[in-house]
Design an enzyme around this catalytic site. Structure first.
Site, PDB file in Angstrom:
ATOM      1  N   LYS A 170       0.833  -1.378  -0.152  1.00  0.00           N
ATOM      2  CA  LYS A 170       0.398   0.459   0.196  1.00  0.00           C
ATOM      3  C   LYS A 170       0.879   0.931   0.590  1.00  0.00           C
ATOM      4  O   LYS A 170       0.601   2.655  -0.892  1.00  0.00           O
ATOM      5  CB  LYS A 170      -1.089  -0.182   1.120  1.00  0.00           C
ATOM      6  CG  LYS A 170      -2.087  -0.925   1.288  1.00  0.00           C
ATOM      7  CD  LYS A 170      -2.441  -0.842   2.266  1.00  0.00           C
ATOM      8  CE  LYS A 170      -3.969  -2.373   2.407  1.00  0.00           C
ATOM      9  NZ  LYS A 170      -4.423  -2.374   4.089  1.00  0.00           N
ATOM     10  N   ALA A 182      -1.372   1.232   6.473  1.00  0.00           N
ATOM     11  CA  ALA A 182      -1.257   0.100   8.050  1.00  0.00           C
ATOM     12  C   ALA A 182      -2.310  -1.119   7.067  1.00  0.00           C
ATOM     13  O   ALA A 182      -3.055  -0.956   6.243  1.00  0.00           O
ATOM     14  CB  ALA A 182      -1.613   0.677   8.887  1.00  0.00           C
ATOM     15  N   ASP A 183      -2.424  -2.235   7.320  1.00  0.00           N
ATOM     16  CA  ASP A 183      -2.845  -3.816   7.566  1.00  0.00           C
ATOM     17  C   ASP A 183      -3.184  -4.856   8.933  1.00  0.00           C
ATOM     18  O   ASP A 183      -2.325  -4.713   9.169  1.00  0.00           O
ATOM     19  CB  ASP A 183      -2.400  -4.657   5.721  1.00  0.00           C
ATOM     20  CG  ASP A 183      -4.131  -5.493   5.940  1.00  0.00           C
ATOM     21  OD1 ASP A 183      -4.546  -4.575   4.970  1.00  0.00           O
ATOM     22  OD2 ASP A 183      -3.585  -6.522   6.152  1.00  0.00           O
ATOM     23  N   THR A 184      -4.703  -4.442   8.896  1.00  0.00           N
ATOM     24  CA  THR A 184      -4.563  -5.064  10.300  1.00  0.00           C
ATOM     25  C   THR A 184      -5.801  -6.507   9.660  1.00  0.00           C
ATOM     26  O   THR A 184      -6.195  -6.663   9.148  1.00  0.00           O
ATOM     27  CB  THR A 184      -5.625  -4.869  10.987  1.00  0.00           C
ATOM     28  OG1 THR A 184      -5.169  -3.089  11.801  1.00  0.00           O
ATOM     29  CG2 THR A 184      -6.261  -5.085  12.771  1.00  0.00           C
ATOM     30  N   GLY A 236       0.319  -4.473  10.393  1.00  0.00           N
ATOM     31  CA  GLY A 236       1.222  -4.732   9.754  1.00  0.00           C
ATOM     32  C   GLY A 236       1.125  -3.058   9.388  1.00  0.00           C
ATOM     33  O   GLY A 236       0.520  -2.765   8.918  1.00  0.00           O
TER      34      GLY A 236
END
Length: 213
Positions: A58, A80-82, A117
């Site tokens: 991203k 960010a990625d959850t 992340g």
């Protein structure tokens, strides 16, 4: 105030939760630019690897979009990625009642992990990543509780089929680690990474009238 406080910040997300968390830390991104990417896990990919890969992808995607912009090509970019997982099983961002029901069935009465992340690109183009883990345990849900939560619709689009800052917060019996991480952005780690990339967050605290607009 240090000039580093005026470095432009781009949040590579359209998530209102992530924006609200940044604002809680006194940070107002100049731009919100979501990266529309395929988030399907790769074959055999672990939850941790998925969260980091997507966050990095991203951030890089948005930086490529801004490459020709004289100002924003030198911005700090945060992505960010959850990921919610039960063991090695990655739970989806629930879009149907069936998906949400399956998620609740896996989470009810058990512990699970929430992994976010983080990826930050500095004005020079260097990329730093980090993974933050929080452990959460749900109570054993009755059929009525599950049905009522599904009827609320709150689960739609949420990783693991729930939002801890909403109704599902009443299901949590234990949480170990960062609470804002479960909402979508671990603040301690995020602020430190932004500072390392050249954004003087605490200078903004000392001079709130000069917060980025």
């Amino acid at each position: 105030m240090s000039d580093t406080a005026t470095v432009p910040l781009v949040l590579a997300s359209a998530s209102p939760r992530r924006l609200a968390l940044l604002q809680q830390a006194g940070i107002e991104p100049q731009h919100l630019i979501p990266a529309d990417l395929d988030e399907t896990p790769l074959r055999g990919e672990t939850p941790r690897a998925l969260a980091v890969r997507l966050a990095k992808s991203k951030a890089r995607h948005v930086r490529e979009q801004l490459a020709e912009d004289a100002v924003l090509s030198k911005a700090v970019i945060l992505a960010a990625d959850t990921v919610v997982c039960a063991g090695r099983r990655i739970l989806p961002k629930a879009e149907t009642v069936e998906q949400a029901e399956a998620c609740l069935g896996l989470l009810s009465g058990r512990g699970h992990r929430v992994l976010t992340g983080l990826a930050v690109i500095s004005p020079s183009g260097s990329v730093r990543t980090k993974i933050v883990e929080t452990r959460v345990r749900f109570k054993k849900l009755s059929r009525r509780e599950g049905d009522d939560y599904l009827a609320s619709g709150e689960w739609r689009g949420k990783a693991g089929g729930y939002a801890i800052q909403g109704l599902a917060g009443t299901f949590v019996v234990k949480l170990t680690g960062s609470y804002p991480n479960v909402v979508g952005l671990p603040l301690y780690e995020t602020v430190n990474m932004l500072a390392s990339a050249g954004l003087d967050v605490r200078a903004l605290w000392r001079d709130p009238l000069k917060l980025p607009a």
